[in-house]
Motif scaffolding. Structure first.
Motif, mmCIF file in Angstrom:
data_model
loop_
_atom_site.group_PDB
_atom_site.id
_atom_site.type_symbol
_atom_site.label_atom_id
_atom_site.label_comp_id
_atom_site.label_asym_id
_atom_site.label_seq_id
_atom_site.Cartn_x
_atom_site.Cartn_y
_atom_site.Cartn_z
ATOM 1 N N TYR A 111 0.820 -1.218 0.000
ATOM 2 C CA TYR A 111 0.000 0.000 0.000
ATOM 3 C C TYR A 111 0.852 1.264 0.000
ATOM 4 C CZ TYR A 111 -3.779 3.200 1.254
ATOM 5 O OH TYR A 111 -4.685 4.235 1.255
ATOM 6 N N LEU A 112 1.912 1.275 0.801
ATOM 7 C CA LEU A 112 2.729 2.483 0.923
ATOM 8 C C LEU A 112 3.763 2.626 -0.191
ATOM 9 C CD1 LEU A 112 3.301 2.675 4.797
ATOM 10 C CD2 LEU A 112 1.577 3.840 3.398
ATOM 11 N N SER A 113 4.030 1.546 -0.926
ATOM 12 C CA SER A 113 4.989 1.641 -2.037
ATOM 13 C C SER A 113 4.302 1.883 -3.376
ATOM 14 C CB SER A 113 5.840 0.366 -2.121
ATOM 15 O OG SER A 113 5.033 -0.768 -2.424
ATOM 16 N N GLU A 114 2.988 1.552 -3.481
ATOM 17 C CA GLU A 114 2.255 1.798 -4.719
ATOM 18 C C GLU A 114 2.251 3.286 -5.051
ATOM 19 O OE1 GLU A 114 0.026 -0.396 -7.083
ATOM 20 O OE2 GLU A 114 1.990 -1.179 -6.499
ATOM 21 N N LYS A 115 1.981 4.107 -4.033
ATOM 22 C CA LYS A 115 2.017 5.562 -4.164
ATOM 23 C C LYS A 115 2.735 6.120 -2.937
ATOM 24 C CE LYS A 115 -2.232 5.865 -6.923
ATOM 25 N NZ LYS A 115 -3.620 6.403 -6.971
ATOM 26 N N PRO A 116 4.052 6.276 -3.027
ATOM 27 C CA PRO A 116 4.834 6.687 -1.856
ATOM 28 C C PRO A 116 4.372 7.996 -1.217
ATOM 29 C CG PRO A 116 6.280 5.912 -3.616
ATOM 30 C CD PRO A 116 4.909 5.995 -4.195
ATOM 31 N N GLU A 117 3.706 8.854 -1.993
ATOM 32 C CA GLU A 117 3.260 10.133 -1.425
ATOM 33 C C GLU A 117 2.083 9.953 -0.463
ATOM 34 O OE1 GLU A 117 0.943 9.475 -5.240
ATOM 35 O OE2 GLU A 117 3.031 9.247 -4.575
ATOM 36 N N ARG A 118 1.466 8.753 -0.453
ATOM 37 C CA ARG A 118 0.321 8.510 0.427
ATOM 38 C C ARG A 118 0.642 8.777 1.898
ATOM 39 N NH1 ARG A 118 -1.785 2.792 -2.155
ATOM 40 N NH2 ARG A 118 -3.494 3.636 -3.422
ATOM 41 N N ILE A 119 1.843 8.417 2.313
ATOM 42 C CA ILE A 119 2.197 8.512 3.727
ATOM 43 C C ILE A 119 2.234 9.958 4.209
ATOM 44 C CG2 ILE A 119 4.715 8.632 3.451
ATOM 45 C CD1 ILE A 119 2.712 6.647 6.110
ATOM 46 N N ARG A 120 2.290 10.902 3.273
ATOM 47 C CA ARG A 120 2.285 12.324 3.657
ATOM 48 C C ARG A 120 0.872 12.889 3.734
ATOM 49 N NH1 ARG A 120 6.925 11.876 0.434
ATOM 50 N NH2 ARG A 120 5.849 12.443 -1.497
ATOM 51 N N SER A 121 -0.121 12.025 3.446
ATOM 52 C CA SER A 121 -1.522 12.444 3.517
ATOM 53 C C SER A 121 -2.196 11.769 4.709
ATOM 54 C CB SER A 121 -2.255 12.075 2.226
ATOM 55 O OG SER A 121 -3.645 12.204 2.385
#
Length: 291
Positions: A111-121
């Motif tokens: 989940y966190l590597s598919e879209k690395p920017e997710r963790i900043r949201s």
């Protein structure tokens, strides 16, 4: 080295318990040896298999692990030592809490590597992971199994931190956890959780009940001293310390091999940890690093 050492110590620690339960001193050694052989085969497969292909298992593994955790609360759930943590189907026993650890790692890495920017949201990265931790933690705590729940939630939070979560969110989560533990200590005295969290502080206050296992393990460690009483010569494993080959095997290691033996064992684990970090840092992509 850890596997060979583990085989030797499981055999030593389980010797008398195995005789009393199964009539054979070798039952735990043979069982552990079988799992070592299976584990070695799986390790060889894992070493030659492209880890990127594990991505497709992320969502199915998550669903299966939650279904298995739910099955614990059905007639398939197996009770042992006042807790229902296993599923028993004929001779096969499964501990869904252990599978939840692997499933959580696989899903969070995907989940966190598919879209690395997710963790900043907060909404697209942090809240879904908090929800996942809440589902896993809640279902495992209900068994009850506090240690595994803390481990699974800790794995998820640690992976979020490594993926780039801001420290202020981590501090906030840690604060909520501390507040939860504090509320148990303040408002839930004499509850199961209160006893689990506080019994270790003074096991001799209730040496025949809540503190029994801790007291027997301290006697084992104290008897071991600096160099131990010798391999195979533990007294506490002779049906004094409950489950000596299981959760409290470290006490038997300390009794037989002493403080020096424990230091060498910890050194091996530190080496194992270092190699794990080395592999993660040098992984070619974020999925591999998080995995």
């Amino acid at each position: 080295m850890l596997v060979i050492f583990g085989l030797i110590m499981v055999f030593s620690a389980s010797y008398y318990y195995a005789i009393s339960q199964d009539g054979s001193a070798y039952s735990y050694l043979l069982r552990q040896g079988l799992w070592v052989a299976i584990g070695f085969g799986l390790m060889m497969f894992g070493a030659s298999f492209d880890y990127r292909k594990y991505r497709i298992l992320a969502i199915p593994a998550l669903i299966v692990s939650i279904i298995l955790l739910a099955l614990i609360f059905t007639p398939l759930g197996h009770e042992a030592n006042y807790a229902v943590r296993w599923i028993k189907i004929g001779p096969i026993t499964i501990m869904p809490g252990e599978l939840a650890k692997l499933s959580a790692i696989l899903f969070v890495a995907w989940y966190l590597s598919e879209k690395p920017e997710r963790i900043r949201s907060v909404t697209r990265g942090i809240l879904p992971m908090v929800l996942l931790a809440a589902v896993y933690g809640g279902m495992i705590i209900m068994q009850p199994n506090l240690s595994t729940a803390i481990t699974v939630c800790g794995i998820i939070v640690a992976m979020m931190l490594v993926a780039g979560m801001k420290w202020r969110y981590f501090v906030g989560a840690a604060g909520l956890g501390a507040a939860g533990i504090a509320s148990i200590l303040l408002f839930m005295k004499d509850s199961y959780w209160y006893n689990r969290l506080t019994s270790f502080t003074d096991p001799f206050a209730d040496p025949l009940n809540e503190g029994y296992q801790a007291v027997q393990s301290l006697l084992a460690l104290g008897s071991g001293g600096l160099f131990g009483v010798g391999l195979g010569k533990s007294v506490q494993k002779n049906l004094y310390l409950p489950e000596p080959q299981n959760d409290f095997i470290l006490a038997i290691i300390g009794e037989e091999l002493g403080f020096i033996g424990l230091l060498l064992l910890l050194a091996l684990y530190c080496l194992f940890l270092w190699r794990g970090v080395h592999v993660a840092i040098n992984a070619p992509d974020q999925f591999g690093m998080l995995l």
